[in-house]
Write a protein that holds these residues in place. Structure first.
Motif, PDB file in Angstrom:
ATOM      1  N   UNK C 301      -3.176  -5.697   1.309  1.00 22.44           N
ATOM      2  CA  UNK C 301      -3.270  -4.516   0.456  1.00 22.44           C
ATOM      3  C   UNK C 301      -3.833  -3.359   1.263  1.00 22.44           C
ATOM      4  N   UNK C 302      -4.146  -2.267   0.562  1.00 29.75           N
ATOM      5  CA  UNK C 302      -4.800  -1.132   1.209  1.00 29.75           C
ATOM      6  C   UNK C 302      -6.018  -0.734   0.367  1.00 29.75           C
ATOM      7  N   UNK C 303      -6.902   0.048   1.003  1.00 27.25           N
ATOM      8  CA  UNK C 303      -8.023   0.574   0.232  1.00 27.25           C
ATOM      9  C   UNK C 303      -7.740   2.019  -0.171  1.00 27.25           C
ATOM     10  N   UNK C 304      -8.713   2.646  -0.858  1.00 23.44           N
ATOM     11  CA  UNK C 304      -8.449   3.988  -1.378  1.00 23.44           C
ATOM     12  C   UNK C 304      -8.294   5.022  -0.273  1.00 23.44           C
ATOM     13  N   UNK C 305      -8.687   4.637   0.954  1.00 24.65           N
ATOM     14  CA  UNK C 305      -8.497   5.561   2.067  1.00 24.65           C
ATOM     15  C   UNK C 305      -7.204   5.295   2.831  1.00 24.65           C
ATOM     16  N   UNK C 306      -6.438   4.324   2.353  1.00 25.05           N
ATOM     17  CA  UNK C 306      -5.155   4.049   2.979  1.00 25.05           C
ATOM     18  C   UNK C 306      -5.212   3.018   4.082  1.00 25.05           C
ATOM     19  N   UNK C 307      -6.379   2.449   4.328  1.00 21.85           N
ATOM     20  CA  UNK C 307      -6.489   1.415   5.365  1.00 21.85           C
ATOM     21  C   UNK C 307      -5.953   0.084   4.871  1.00 21.85           C
ATOM     22  N   UNK C 308      -5.237  -0.619   5.739  1.00 22.90           N
ATOM     23  CA  UNK C 308      -4.735  -1.931   5.358  1.00 22.90           C
ATOM     24  C   UNK C 308      -5.874  -2.952   5.378  1.00 22.90           C
TER      25      UNK C 308
END
Lengths: 359, 359, 359, 359
Positions: C301-308
């Motif tokens: 998935x990703x986090x709210x900052x777009x990091x996988x």
């Protein structure tokens, strides 16, 4: 939603004054009712301009075409669509004011809201739209007739001169829907004077609804009175509305309260509504119309580019909109009461059982 | 639908005056806005009774509990539920009028509509419900503040005595929300007299909305003015409403039309609305409150069995509801304008592109 | 509007899974009906998690507080507000996924729609909200009981294994609401296996509504079947719905048409609806639930900052949501049918006369 | 309400198959948009019967007359009314079934609901009404085009035979809107066979919506997916709908969850919707059509007096409604997405400020 009115008995109107047609779809009409097309035509005829010198001389042929919802003389429960084609589309009449905002009209606000200048005689904001309301109201009246409810309206004040008596029977015959025979001549003179001076007049319409069942109105936000208020103020040129005794705010509680006896209320200051629900007395209300904004005197304005201009209107306009407005007041009231009538059938479990269990 | 108001910004209220609680769910609040709980409490406090001798001495503790829709101080876009528990539930107070219909109250109509006599101080029809409206209005005002719109109201007439000047800044400090410092003393004397005589007074509230964008209002049936009218007349004890100059119906077109210049309208008889759409001028309207129906003099009435009786009320009531009513007028106006503000964002294709294409 | 359902019988829900409370306001309940609070509690209890190993072990205390609309055991016609306070608000449970979007969940879409990350266990999108629906459904069922309509649902398919028989009486006693006693053990084994593998299962719920009056449903856009479809797909994890024989699209007209005899239809492929209106046969429909998205295996998935990132969920979740979902299916169906029941009373002029003229 | 669909972008239809006309009023269309009348006609033409042997040979001249809402080629923000007059009103065709309820049709339910037998070819329940939906959908597509959203549909299954590939480009050219070139011949043969046997077929339509913004859909009861479900099931002959992978209920959570990467979702089992809100992936759904009920074989039925009869239909009917139905699926989807698009602009305070403060 924007162009629809009502919850169960809901009508939706369309059309511009100088477009191809105006019309209305009336949804929620109970099935199995005799549809009285003659009555519909008579109602439209009452609103129609050009019948005498007290309304605009513009001829509108308000011939309704019923496109759906009626079969073999009965309502089918499906939407009743009525179209009135515009035959007198003289859009040229308006070419001189093409880019100009007429004072007191909606030109300015429509232009800024939508970014479009439909200069053809008011377009959607024209009082012509009210013919569609009258058509919807005629259908509502057919329903109300089935349960005995009667709606009547007339002019109670013109140019600040108020009636001394209220006679709705007289109003039906009066050319200016006057509720007071004594005042009629004085009012006609006022109107003639205003027209000759290229000016216009405001007025007040009085509405009465008789044989009301107790219990119509859905508190807290779909009350009989606040929806009547909404209906009235939605009519072109209406600026105010008052339910019941229009001096109630000047009275004391002792003066204003309607005492109750076995045989009903001993007065009707409330105008037939308590807590937003009909109390069985006649609904009484007054509707305040501003003077027709279309006057034939020079007025300061601006054009769509922001340049200051002098407006000089030509054309044919009602010297006072309250007169024909009284027909629209009746129509809107009929639609509100019909909607409340239908809604109220669902509010007691005993009614539900009556319908489904034949209890 | 019955207990909901608004289309996008829509609130739904519940609760009876002497039940467990009253409350409101506010749906359609845009996400990402700072939620000012202090402001909410202040607004409820302005409406709260018992602060001075000009309102009922009944103590209501209008402490709002926010149950949802706010997270870490921001609105989340989900429904904001606010509950106010009733702590002062003295239903015994009402035992002497258990089976009696109080004149001027909704007892009679609720009983006949629903077949139920909830005798606990008006139940749902009580003005206590307006606390829920004020809570919704407080949230609406938070939204309006984001775009600079300001709403203010005050009392402009009491017992038929009208203000000479309108000063909303003064009204904020006045114990009776008087817009005219000069009249305040005269009005207070009138109120004291009415209370001493066990009577009550009617009044008029004036509303002003400043910094209105042009274009709010959805013609033809969701106009700014007809929905404001609906909102106002839905308030307990309100019998009438007038948008703009309340004498418009007495004027001629020449007198009433607002001419237009480069820098705006040259007068504001329209009250800021043309064709149901805001024209950028201040919204001005007046709201007419009947006198409080709860008076302490013997009155004729009937009981639920149809027997004629004499009503002798006891208890604590406002000698004039228009005063606290002015806070509710503001709240309802805020809700209407917020709804119109949100709806209007969808009415031009260029706004849609602005949001989705960052044009 | 967003958080409301129904036209006349309309409920509005609020609340987040880990906020202070969830709840519902039910408007449009007919007055004068016995309010069965015990039944309400039993219905909530059927949906409540933690009763056996086939649902989440999370304890929720779904104790409803009725704040309004009921007086001395009867409905009053005013809005019924029900609040369920959240007592088990372990938001810490979710701290490890605070900034992460869980696959199959609404985290991603809520964040982008509203710009807010309410990471507390799904917030508004949590299935906990369905308790409020069940409360509304319980009230609807009380109304339906008055006219004899009965609603029942059960699980007809799990993990692709379909029932051979349909026995709703059995479903009532089954821990997994299984409509087929023969399949129950096989399904339980499947569920145990899925849970042990940290995985989850999808399933199908079958709904039946008995003793339907003919005539419910408002064509063309408020049909019985399309509003049932809307109601069903609005339930968390539901991806599809089918009215009547779920193979109808594979059949020929000759096979699918239900022939008619004096004593009723000779088959019920239609599922009791023709042209959107009930035909008097049982309503039959199936509701397709996706597998619970909360599984305990690593997922990308990703986090709210777009990091996988790799998501590793912990916590307590239903291995299959269709089971408890069947209670919600019943509730939503009850609400739809009640709304249709009330609406339909207004659709024939003879009913209106029956109510107002005692004809 | 009954004949209206949508909240902001709201259309209302009217008309019976053999009445004077059918039509639609589309409200809520943003102002200032180019109105593409040619496109409207092309869309109606796609739905129009009589073009090839795979639809009914009945000729309908679906020529739309635009009565309002468009001025000088632009939308004005006022309601767009479109009327299609019925030119081929052969009600005689239906005289032989005047009093008979056709199996699989709405004759029975309309008669019992409304107490009226409008025997003219289905009246309001006829699929002819869907032309009005296609007109509304064409306007919706004009709006969607402004922000780049594209809608396409085609037939994915006929008579139980399912496509192997999905090619919407091919579907556009196919006489039967087939998404699979390989299957097209087999399907055509099936249809020919059914027609020759006086029978009919069911089928499945696949819908795809491309270039979806993230965030469309208003939880909890006006979700993107439940309103799409409502829209689809409201279409004549539709019995079911499935959003995303139509086998989701057979899968495990691990199989069904769509993992997320920086560049988007790694699969699209969800069909582009999570928690009722679009996630930026293509919307994918399937719509299940029952076989045309009008078949030309003897069937058992009853007449309006309850007598058992044998029905022998004559006339011209589609051997499979799913084909032309796919055009209606597109139209309804376009209307739903447009409504959601407009609603969503109001859900973030930053959008409101963008519109009013030019932030």
């Amino acid at each position: 939603m924007f162009n629809s009115f009502g919850e169960i008995f809901r009508f939706t109107t369309f059309g511009e004054s100088h477009g191809k047609a105006i019309g209305v779809i009336v949804d929620g009409v109970p099935a199995g009712m005799d549809f009285d097309e003659e009555f519909l035509i008579r109602e439209l005829d009452r609103r129609r301009p050009g019948k005498n010198r007290f309304s605009t001389q513009r001829k509108e042929s308000d011939t309704p075409e019923i496109l759906s919802g009626v079969f073999e003389g009965k309502t089918t429960g499906t939407p009743i669509a009525i179209v009135i084609f515009n035959k007198d589309q003289k859009s040229k009449d308006y070419s001189n004011i093409k880019d100009i905002f007429r004072p007191g009209h909606a030109d300015f606000t429509y232009f800024h809201k939508y970014g479009i200048r439909d200069y053809r005689g008011g377009g959607r904001s024209s009082a012509r739209e009210t013919a569609a309301r009258v058509a919807a109201g005629a259908i509502a009246k057919m329903i109300l007739k089935e349960v005995g409810i009667k709606i009547e309206a007339g002019v109670i004040e013109i140019g600040g001169i108020r009636a001394k008596t209220i006679d709705f029977e007289y109003a039906k015959k009066s050319e200016i829907f006057a509720v007071d025979k004594e005042k009629e001549k004085e009012w006609m003179d006022l109107i003639d004077k205003a027209r000759n001076e290229h000016n216009s007049l405001g007025g007040v319409v009085r509405l009465r609804i008789k044989n009301m069942p107790i219990g119509l109105g859905e508190p807290i936000y779909y009350k009989l009175d606040n929806i009547l208020a909404s209906a009235m103020v939605s009519i072109n040129a209406v600026k105010g509305v008052y339910i019941g005794n229009p001096n109630a705010h000047k009275l004391t509680g002792l003066e204003n309260n309607d005492e109750i006896s076995k045989s009903g209320f001993l007065s009707n200051n409330s105008g037939g509504v308590l807590g937003g629900i009909s109390n069985g007395e006649d609904i009484e209300l007054e509707v305040f119309f501003k003077p027709t904004p279309s006057i034939f005197k020079p007025q300061k304005s601006i054009d769509i580019n922001g340049n200051e201009v002098e407006v000089n209107l030509k054309g044919r306009h009602d010297p006072i909109v309250a007169i024909r407005g009284s027909v629209v007041v009746e129509a809107m009231a009929a639609c509100v009461v019909t909607d409340m009538l239908l809604l109220n059938t669902t509010r007691k479990i005993e009614n539900i059982k009556k319908v489904y269990l034949n209890n």
